[in-house]
Design a protein around this motif. Structure first.
Motif, short mmCIF file in Angstrom:
data_model
loop_
_atom_site.label_atom_id
_atom_site.label_comp_id
_atom_site.label_asym_id
_atom_site.label_seq_id
_atom_site.Cartn_x
_atom_site.Cartn_y
_atom_site.Cartn_z
N VAL A 44 12.42 28.17 -5.56
CA VAL A 44 11.42 27.34 -4.54
C VAL A 44 10.26 28.09 -3.98
CG1 VAL A 44 11.28 25.94 -2.33
CG2 VAL A 44 13.49 25.88 -3.88
N ARG A 45 9.08 27.80 -4.68
CA ARG A 45 7.74 28.47 -4.40
C ARG A 45 7.23 27.71 -3.25
NH1 ARG A 45 8.45 32.86 -7.26
NH2 ARG A 45 9.06 32.44 -9.54
N ASP A 46 7.51 26.53 -2.90
CA ASP A 46 6.69 26.05 -1.73
C ASP A 46 7.80 25.10 -0.96
OD1 ASP A 46 4.96 24.79 0.04
OD2 ASP A 46 3.58 23.99 -1.55
N ALA A 47 8.33 25.86 0.00
CA ALA A 47 9.36 24.95 0.78
C ALA A 47 8.72 23.89 1.81
CB ALA A 47 10.02 25.79 1.92
N LEU A 48 7.36 24.14 1.99
CA LEU A 48 6.90 23.01 2.57
C LEU A 48 6.55 21.80 1.87
CD1 LEU A 48 5.28 22.13 5.37
CD2 LEU A 48 2.96 23.16 4.30
N TRP A 49 6.35 21.95 0.62
CA TRP A 49 6.11 20.84 -0.40
C TRP A 49 7.48 19.88 -0.41
CZ3 TRP A 49 8.94 19.41 -4.68
CH2 TRP A 49 8.27 18.26 -5.48
N MET A 50 8.77 20.73 -0.46
CA MET A 50 9.94 19.89 -0.23
C MET A 50 10.23 19.10 0.90
SD MET A 50 12.45 22.68 -2.27
CE MET A 50 13.64 21.17 -2.60
N LEU A 51 9.65 19.71 1.95
CA LEU A 51 10.09 19.19 3.46
C LEU A 51 8.98 17.75 3.38
CD1 LEU A 51 10.11 22.06 6.01
CD2 LEU A 51 11.84 20.47 5.08
N THR A 52 7.85 17.86 2.87
CA THR A 52 6.78 16.70 2.92
C THR A 52 7.43 15.86 1.81
OG1 THR A 52 5.56 17.65 1.24
CG2 THR A 52 4.96 18.26 3.49
N ARG A 53 8.12 15.89 0.73
CA ARG A 53 8.60 15.04 -0.10
C ARG A 53 9.58 14.17 0.64
NH1 ARG A 53 6.61 12.28 -3.84
NH2 ARG A 53 8.67 12.17 -4.79
N GLN A 54 10.54 14.98 1.56
CA GLN A 54 11.66 14.50 2.38
C GLN A 54 11.00 13.20 3.30
OE1 GLN A 54 13.69 18.17 3.16
NE2 GLN A 54 15.52 16.89 2.90
N TRP A 55 10.08 13.71 4.11
CA TRP A 55 9.25 12.91 4.86
C TRP A 55 8.49 11.83 4.19
CZ3 TRP A 55 3.89 11.84 4.92
CH2 TRP A 55 3.60 10.99 5.72
N GLN A 56 8.04 11.76 3.04
CA GLN A 56 7.51 10.70 2.17
C GLN A 56 8.45 9.78 1.57
OE1 GLN A 56 5.44 12.26 -1.43
NE2 GLN A 56 4.46 10.16 -1.61
N MET A 57 9.82 10.40 1.28
CA MET A 57 10.71 9.50 1.01
C MET A 57 11.58 9.01 2.17
SD MET A 57 10.36 9.32 -2.43
CE MET A 57 11.79 8.76 -2.88
N GLY A 58 11.39 9.25 3.08
CA GLY A 58 11.87 8.54 4.60
C GLY A 58 13.29 9.11 4.68
#
Length: 622
Positions: A44-58
């Protein structure tokens, strides 16, 4: 839009001077080396990106993200303590016997119409007794005296009373081979049924050894009861409905919970065979020494439920290939398959297991459970099956229903009967197919398999033909010549006949009205007459059934009729069979009993029976 060729494509792309739509049909990594270690690390290079994707998917809005870490369950258990067959008295419940053996057991027939049958069983008991008595006195004279006192019956081919044996060569040869040469152990067992009788009665060679013989006789009786599980009173078989019916009960507060099984014929007992009877608060008298329900409080860490092919929570792991959900091809009407796929792929990781060992012959009821998740939240969970028992939207699993038509509160208890895990079933000794004959307006009980007096099963139609040939041969012997049919009138081309005939293994069941009711119809066993050419008897003999399934009442004194409920023979028919069952219970003990099975038939049939009809006269032979 006209097609044109772009010159200097590289500079146009670099300057982005022309808008375009880019589509990727497939986007995947292409490793340049044979080593996949780094590719499988899932770095994982960008953990923030994974969190934003979780937020985007609800995913942060889900209300099921908390995993349980502690469960406390409150439940009560009570033991089954009473049993009652449909026509028998209330008796203590014995969990040392498989419930199938206790319910299904039927008496092994050893006589039929006053004649000795079950030769194999008689020889088995005779061999066992001679083996036991050798421990008291090995003298050959003892065995000879027992054989002389309890001999195997020798059938007489010239006696019509022995037609059931002598009509079949295999049965008659078996009796002839052992008659007066082997001992009939059933006769000794019947002699020992009275407490005033002893095994040494009429045996001079055992004088002075009476005490030792009594000990061996007790062992002999116990051995028979252990090998062949026999009913001691009225059994649970309901012959009018072709099914077993019984009831059990367990202490439940100040009263009892009564469970009834009214339609059991499948061969394996489980929770779905029972219904709660709210009209009965007790089964017999209340036992003051009954143990009340025992409360339990469990505290444990729940374990996630798993199954083959379950999707792994770690996305880089491969699932078990033994269950391939992608290979399931449901039709538009296969709702069950669609629900299974949805459960396995969407909600599979939402199920947890809280194990609790419930002993056999126990009724358990969960009052509720307190679940604590990883966020410290505690939730009180009640049974999903609570509410109105007749509510069609109520969801429940492994719960019994309430007998009756009212809107009673649902029962939330789990019944765990002491049922056998596996039962070995022998070949059918008797098999009867009950089928409707709408043209004749009756039901036929077709004896497809019968038990010969030797104990071996035989084809019912072949046995019927052999029996008729035996009676025709006896008639020919009495007349001194083959009977000649009555010749037709000179020049006649047709002949009037009163009725046609059917094979003797077809037993009629005619519809009759029940006394006191002008609507309900039941089926009553009747009989066809054995009409033979040249027979001058004023009244032909009726053809009696050969199977015990169709002979209820014929062994009674005086004989009684047999009525069968009409609804037990649907348009598809019914097949009923008897066979020996065997299972192994706890402590390695085995049980053998004679049980009945019922299955659906293959549809209607026609016997060809007709009354008052004209038949063509065959032309004379040259």
């Amino acid at each position: 839009m006209p097609f044109s060729i772009t010159r200097n494509l590289g500079s146009v792309i670099a300057k982005k001077s022309r808008p375009a739509i880019t589509i990727w049909n497939r986007l995947e990594g292409r490793p340049r080396a044979e080593n996949f270690d780094r590719a499988l690390r899932a770095e994982v290079r960008d953990a923030l990106w994974m969190l934003t994707r979780q937020w985007q998917m609800g995913e942060f809005q889900g209300d099921d993200a908390g995993s349980p870490i502690d469960v406390r369950v409150h439940l009560e258990t009570t033991k089954l303590q009473k049993y009652q067959a449909v026509l028998g008295p209330v008796e203590p419940f014995d969990d040392q016997i498989p419930l199938e053996a206790h319910v299904e057991r039927m008496a092994v027939p050893i006589e039929q119409g006053g004649h000795e049958i079950a030769l194999d069983l008689r020889l088995l008991l005779g061999r066992q007794w001679l083996k036991l008595i050798r421990t008291v006195s090995p003298a050959p004279l003892v065995a000879e005296q027992f054989i002389g006192r309890y001999p195997i019956h020798l059938p007489d081919p010239r006696d019509l009373d022995d037609a059931s044996t002598c009509a079949h060569p295999e049965a008659w040869s078996s009796f002839t081979a052992v008659a007066t040469r082997r001992m009939d152990g059933v006769k000794l067992l019947d002699h020992l049924a009275s407490a005033a009788n002893h095994a040494y009665d009429g045996i001079p060679a055992l004088v002075g050894m009476e005490g030792q013989v009594d000990v061996v006789a007790e062992r002999f009786v116990r051995w028979f009861r252990r090998v062949f599980h026999q009913p001691e009173g009225p059994g649970a078989w309901q012959k009018e409905r072709l099914e077993y019916q019984f009831a059990v009960s367990a202490p439940y507060g100040e009263v009892e919970k009564v469970l009834v099984a009214e339609e059991y014929y499948q061969g394996h007992l489980d929770w779905y065979n029972f219904d709660v009877d709210p009209a009965r608060s007790t089964l017999g008298d209340v036992d003051p020494a009954a143990v009340p329900p025992k409360p339990h409080t469990l505290s444990m860490l729940p374990t996630q439920a798993t199954f083959n092919g379950m999707p792994n929570t770690r996305w880089w792991r491969f699932e078990d290939s033994r269950t391939n959900f992608g290979d399931i091809k449901p039709d538009t009407t296969d709702l069950a398959k669609l629900l299974l796929i949805e459960f396995g792929l969407v909600f599979a990781n939402d199920w947890f297991v809280v194990p609790f060992t419930v002993p056999a012959a126990t009724i358990a009821e969960i009052q509720g459970m307190a679940v604590t998740n990883v966020f410290g939240e505690r939730t009180w969970v009640e049974a999903a099956g609570r509410g109105d028992d007749d509510d069609w939207q109520r969801w429940a699993m492994f719960l019994v229903s309430i007998r009756g038509k009212g809107h009673e509160p649902a029962d939330r208890s789990l019944v765990l009967p002491p049922a056998a895990r596996q039962v070995l079933e022998g070949r059918p000794l008797e098999q009867v197919m009950l089928g409707r004959d709408e043209m004749a307006n009756m039901v036929w009980g077709i004896e497809q398999t019968i038990a010969l007096p030797s104990g071996d099963p035989a084809n019912g139609r072949e046995a019927a033909e052999q029996t008729r040939v035996f009676y025709e041969a006896d008639l020919e012997r009495r007349l001194g010549a083959p009977p000649e049919p009555l010749p037709p009138a000179e020049g006649a081309k047709i002949r009037y006949k009163v009725m046609s005939s059917v094979p003797e293994n077809w037993i009629p069941l005619i519809p009759v009205h029940v006394a006191g009711n002008n609507r309900e119809v039941q089926l009553q066993r009747a009989a066809m007459l054995r009409i033979m050419e040249g027979d001058t008897a004023p009244t032909p003999d009726p053809v009696r059934p050969r199977t015990s399934l169709l002979r209820p009442g014929l062994e009674d004194t005086p004989q009684t009729g047999y009525l069968l409920h009409e609804e037990e023979v649907p348009r598809a028919g019914t097949v009923v069979s008897t066979s020996f069952q065997r299972t192994r219970w706890n402590a390695g003990r085995t049980f053998v009993w004679l049980g009945v099975r019922k299955q659906t038939g293959r549809g209607e049939g026609s016997s060809g029976l007709a009354f008052d009809y004209l038949a063509d006269v065959p032309p004379p032979k040259d």
